[in-house]
Design a protein around this motif. Structure first.
Motif, PDB file in Angstrom:
ATOM      1  N   ARG A 230     -50.053  93.942  -1.320  1.00 53.08           N
ATOM      2  CA  ARG A 230     -49.607  92.759  -2.068  1.00 53.08           C
ATOM      3  C   ARG A 230     -49.523  91.545  -1.153  1.00 53.08           C
ATOM      4  O   ARG A 230     -49.749  90.420  -1.581  1.00 53.08           O
ATOM      5  CB  ARG A 230     -48.239  93.021  -2.704  1.00 53.08           C
ATOM      6  CG  ARG A 230     -48.325  94.050  -3.809  1.00 53.08           C
ATOM      7  CD  ARG A 230     -47.059  94.077  -4.654  1.00 53.08           C
ATOM      8  NE  ARG A 230     -47.074  95.270  -5.489  1.00 53.08           N
ATOM      9  CZ  ARG A 230     -46.510  96.425  -5.158  1.00 53.08           C
ATOM     10  NH1 ARG A 230     -45.853  96.532  -4.026  1.00 53.08           N
ATOM     11  NH2 ARG A 230     -46.590  97.462  -5.964  1.00 53.08           N
ATOM     12  N   ALA A 231     -49.166  91.784   0.110  1.00 54.70           N
ATOM     13  CA  ALA A 231     -49.014  90.677   1.055  1.00 54.70           C
ATOM     14  C   ALA A 231     -50.382  90.108   1.422  1.00 54.70           C
ATOM     15  O   ALA A 231     -51.401  90.775   1.288  1.00 54.70           O
ATOM     16  CB  ALA A 231     -48.318  91.166   2.320  1.00 54.70           C
ATOM     17  N   LYS A 260     -41.647  87.068   6.536  1.00 55.24           N
ATOM     18  CA  LYS A 260     -41.530  88.398   7.143  1.00 55.24           C
ATOM     19  C   LYS A 260     -42.940  88.889   7.469  1.00 55.24           C
ATOM     20  O   LYS A 260     -43.776  88.990   6.571  1.00 55.24           O
ATOM     21  CB  LYS A 260     -40.863  89.299   6.103  1.00 55.24           C
ATOM     22  CG  LYS A 260     -40.348  90.611   6.626  1.00 55.24           C
ATOM     23  CD  LYS A 260     -39.460  91.237   5.520  1.00 55.24           C
ATOM     24  CE  LYS A 260     -39.130  92.670   5.787  1.00 55.24           C
ATOM     25  NZ  LYS A 260     -38.354  93.274   4.700  1.00 55.24           N
ATOM     26  N   ASP A 302     -46.091  97.141   1.812  1.00 57.11           N
ATOM     27  CA  ASP A 302     -45.704  96.690   0.475  1.00 57.11           C
ATOM     28  C   ASP A 302     -44.249  97.047   0.199  1.00 57.11           C
ATOM     29  O   ASP A 302     -43.482  96.216  -0.293  1.00 57.11           O
ATOM     30  CB  ASP A 302     -46.591  97.353  -0.593  1.00 57.11           C
ATOM     31  CG  ASP A 302     -47.874  96.560  -0.831  1.00 57.11           C
ATOM     32  OD1 ASP A 302     -47.959  95.418  -0.344  1.00 57.11           O
ATOM     33  OD2 ASP A 302     -48.773  97.098  -1.500  1.00 57.11           O
ATOM     34  N   ASN A 305     -41.826  94.801   1.657  1.00 54.43           N
ATOM     35  CA  ASN A 305     -41.880  93.420   1.157  1.00 54.43           C
ATOM     36  C   ASN A 305     -42.219  92.393   2.228  1.00 54.43           C
ATOM     37  O   ASN A 305     -41.603  91.323   2.280  1.00 54.43           O
ATOM     38  CB  ASN A 305     -40.542  93.032   0.528  1.00 54.43           C
ATOM     39  CG  ASN A 305     -40.517  93.419  -0.919  1.00 54.43           C
ATOM     40  OD1 ASN A 305     -41.478  93.144  -1.654  1.00 54.43           O
ATOM     41  ND2 ASN A 305     -39.471  94.095  -1.318  1.00 54.43           N
ATOM     42  N   ASP A 307     -44.386  89.423   3.894  1.00 56.81           N
ATOM     43  CA  ASP A 307     -45.126  88.312   3.280  1.00 56.81           C
ATOM     44  C   ASP A 307     -46.537  88.241   3.819  1.00 56.81           C
ATOM     45  O   ASP A 307     -47.448  87.771   3.148  1.00 56.81           O
ATOM     46  CB  ASP A 307     -44.422  86.982   3.585  1.00 56.81           C
ATOM     47  CG  ASP A 307     -43.003  86.977   3.075  1.00 56.81           C
ATOM     48  OD1 ASP A 307     -42.834  87.086   1.845  1.00 56.81           O
ATOM     49  OD2 ASP A 307     -42.071  86.913   3.902  1.00 56.81           O
TER      50      ASP A 307
END
Ligand code: TXA
Ligand code: MG
Length: 338
Positions: A230-231, A260, A302, A305, A307
């Motif tokens: 996702r990042a 992050k 992921d 979390n 970034d």
């Protein structure tokens, strides 16, 4: 090892048109009866997969190949003898036995015999032909452990067979035999050199070079941003020492922006990064270890979390070709040369 009762239940689900996720030696597959159009359609629904992206048909016996294809070349047979069961998929002209729902509307069919006892037993005990894409939601990294399948598919499919972590970790090599000269549509664990040793000249799909400059790959699935965390992900390429310095600078910058950052390093380099969340993807001495852990690590980032992910690169030699193909796609071809 899988319980006999689980296999019996799984094959009865497949026979009645349902979906079962199962382990193979490459990645987990999401299986359905390949000769049942309704069953194939369920795969697309469960994954959220575009319907023009064809499925690979998995078989358990070489003698089952003839019944679904219209002509198999001697070269293809040589590769089957040498590499099946194993991480090789071959594309042939299909015959009417295979529904267009399975092949995404194409008149060709991709076939593979996986090298995993659970997969082979499931295929043989159900219908002999199991259509199976990787068992991830469309666009996410392929699952290399049963819990990855659960993350994506829980509540969407009736059964997941757990065979533990897979052995290889990236998808099969795909060779297209409907071209004059056999063509690699997706690099994988079996390298071009290994294939050429058996059958001579093979071409790489020119559309594979990818990025914005590249053409259109022939395997519909290779055109999507894919295998992706996702990042945002950035591949940093260059001499090892320079790469380390640059990644450390980038992590500092990210931190000052309140971001992050994750770092994909190797056993050889993971102690060189004082800040950011550092994970070793394997050792450069055996790049197979990198292939095996790549998708799992993307999923771990992921879950944390992050970034942004900065990743070291690998040379495109041997298995490195498949590895970089997946990493470039995960990064949306975002490469920083240093
Ligand atoms: O290792 C693997 O191959 C795994 C395991 C589960 O066997 N399967 C897998 O399936 O990676 P999937 O659906 O994630 O990727 C299949 C790829 C896609 O890029 C698709 O477009 C391509 O194969 N493909 C399938 N049939 C094709 C055809 N007839 N012509 C061209 N490309 C085809
Ligand atoms: Mg896939």
């Amino acid at each position: 090892m899988q319980q006999k009762a689980d296999l019996t239940e799984a094959s009865s689900i497949i026979r009645s048109g349902g979906l079962v996720a199962f382990p193979t030696e490459t990645v987990y597959g999401l299986g359905a009866d390949a000769l049942n159009p309704k069953a194939s359609k369920r795969i697309y629904e469960a994954k959220g997969r575009p319907s023009d992206n064809p499925l690979i048909v998995h078989i358990a016996r070489l003698s089952d190949l003839e019944a679904i294809t219209a002509g198999i070349s001697d070269k293809a047979l040589l590769l089957a003898e040498r590499f099946w069961p194993g991480p090789l998929t071959m594309i042939f002209q299909k015959n009417d036995t295979v529904p267009l729902e399975t092949t995404g509307g194409l008149d060709t069919v991709a076939v593979r015999m996986p090298n995993h006892p659970v997969a082979l037993a499931l295929i043989a005990e159900s219908t002999g032909y199991i259509a199976a894409p990787s068992a991830n939601m469309s666009g996410r990294p392929s699952p290399t452990q049963a819990f990855h399948v659960k993350e994506d598919m829980e509540g969407r499919i009736p059964m997941i067979l757990d065979g533990g972590p897979v052995g290889i970790g990236i998808e099969s090599t795909i060779v297209d035999f409907t071209e004059d000269i056999p063509m690699i549509l997706r690099p994988g664990y079996i390298t071009k050199a290994q294939l050429e040793e058996v059958i001579g000249e093979i071409r790489m799909d020119p559309g594979l070079s990818g990025g914005e400059r590249g053409g259109r790959p022939k395997a519909p699935g290779m055109k999507y941003r894919h295998y992706a965390p996702r990042a945002e992900m950035i591949l940093v390429k260059g001499r090892q020492e320079t790469v380390i310095v640059r990644i450390n600078e980038l992590v500092q910058e990210a931190a000052s922006e309140g971001k992050k950052a994750g770092i994909i390093a190797t056993d050889e380099t993971c102690r060189c990064y004082p800040a950011g969340i550092v994970k070793s993807v394997g050792t450069r001495v055996h790049e197979e270890t990198v292939a095996k852990h790549l998708y799992g690590i993307l999923r771990e980032f992921d879950a944390l979390n992050v970034d942004i992910i900065y990743s070291e690169s690998f040379s495109e030699e041997g298995i490195g070709q498949a590895l970089m193909n997946r990493m470039l796609k995960a990064a949306g071809h975002h490469v920083l040369e240093v």
